[in-house]
Enzyme design. Sequence first.
Site, PDB file in Angstrom:
ATOM      1  N   CYS A  33       0.829  -1.205   0.000  1.00 61.14           N
ATOM      2  CA  CYS A  33       0.000   0.000   0.000  1.00 61.14           C
ATOM      3  C   CYS A  33       0.869   1.263   0.000  1.00 61.14           C
ATOM      4  O   CYS A  33       0.362   2.358  -0.198  1.00 61.14           O
ATOM      5  CB  CYS A  33      -0.936   0.003   1.206  1.00 61.14           C
ATOM      6  SG  CYS A  33      -0.080   0.009   2.783  1.00 61.14           S
ATOM      7  N   ASP A  35       2.415   2.567   2.541  1.00 65.10           N
ATOM      8  CA  ASP A  35       2.329   3.359   3.765  1.00 65.10           C
ATOM      9  C   ASP A  35       3.556   3.154   4.663  1.00 65.10           C
ATOM     10  O   ASP A  35       4.132   2.073   4.700  1.00 65.10           O
ATOM     11  CB  ASP A  35       1.055   2.998   4.535  1.00 65.10           C
ATOM     12  CG  ASP A  35      -0.190   3.455   3.787  1.00 65.10           C
ATOM     13  OD1 ASP A  35      -0.030   4.139   2.765  1.00 65.10           O
ATOM     14  OD2 ASP A  35      -1.298   3.136   4.227  1.00 65.10           O
ATOM     15  N   CYS A  59      -2.613   5.678   5.369  1.00 68.16           N
ATOM     16  CA  CYS A  59      -4.072   5.770   5.327  1.00 68.16           C
ATOM     17  C   CYS A  59      -4.626   6.186   6.701  1.00 68.16           C
ATOM     18  O   CYS A  59      -3.905   6.220   7.697  1.00 68.16           O
ATOM     19  CB  CYS A  59      -4.651   4.421   4.926  1.00 68.16           C
ATOM     20  SG  CYS A  59      -4.552   3.204   6.226  1.00 68.16           S
ATOM     21  N   CYS A 103      -2.977  -2.486   8.565  1.00 72.56           N
ATOM     22  CA  CYS A 103      -2.570  -1.169   9.068  1.00 72.56           C
ATOM     23  C   CYS A 103      -2.196  -1.273  10.551  1.00 72.56           C
ATOM     24  O   CYS A 103      -1.249  -0.629  11.006  1.00 72.56           O
ATOM     25  CB  CYS A 103      -3.681  -0.147   8.866  1.00 72.56           C
ATOM     26  SG  CYS A 103      -4.497  -0.246   7.260  1.00 72.56           S
TER      27      CYS A 103
HETATM   28 FE1  FES Z   1      -1.646   0.350   4.232  1.00 76.95          FE
HETATM   29 FE2  FES Z   1      -3.446   1.317   5.815  1.00 76.95          FE
HETATM   30  S1  FES Z   1      -3.668   0.894   3.719  1.00 76.95           S
HETATM   31  S2  FES Z   1      -1.375   0.949   6.272  1.00 76.95           S
END
Ligand code: FES
Length: 145
Positions: A33, A35, A59, A103
């Site tokens: 993702c 992040d 996110c 997450c």
């Molecule tokens: Fe990857 Fe939330 S979508 S940490």
Amino acid sequence: MYSEKVMDHFTNPRNMGELPDASGVGTVGNAKCGDIMRIYLDIDDQGVIRDCKFKTFGCGAAVATSSMATELVKGKTIQEAMALTNQAVMEALDGLPPVKVHCSLLAEEAVHAALWDYAQKHGVQIPGLKPPKADIGEDGEDEEG
Ligand code: FES
């Protein structure tokens, strides 16, 4: 789809920022993702986490889980922080949608990475602590921790 607690921690994150003189800093990411989460820990001579801050480029659920994780480890001992699981973070937030479970894993891993950094810098052994992974997505997301 998000609980009130998740929305609260997302819109009003606790302990956001950095600790310039942190005892340990841990950064983890999830390549899938994109992040990234960074946790700063200030640990005293008794092994108690006096302060904790985070910076998250990610996110809303990542912001909420990092905020909650800092709240949960603040004032705790290293061993108590070691025992913090992503499950506990999710429960404290009254749950996350299934696609957002990873997450919370980022939060657990970022705390562990900061503890690892602390242990390296201070020459201490933390039982059960493993070296942090650069990308927590690499082993899949169903790994039990
Ligand atoms: Fe990857 Fe939330 S979508 S940490």
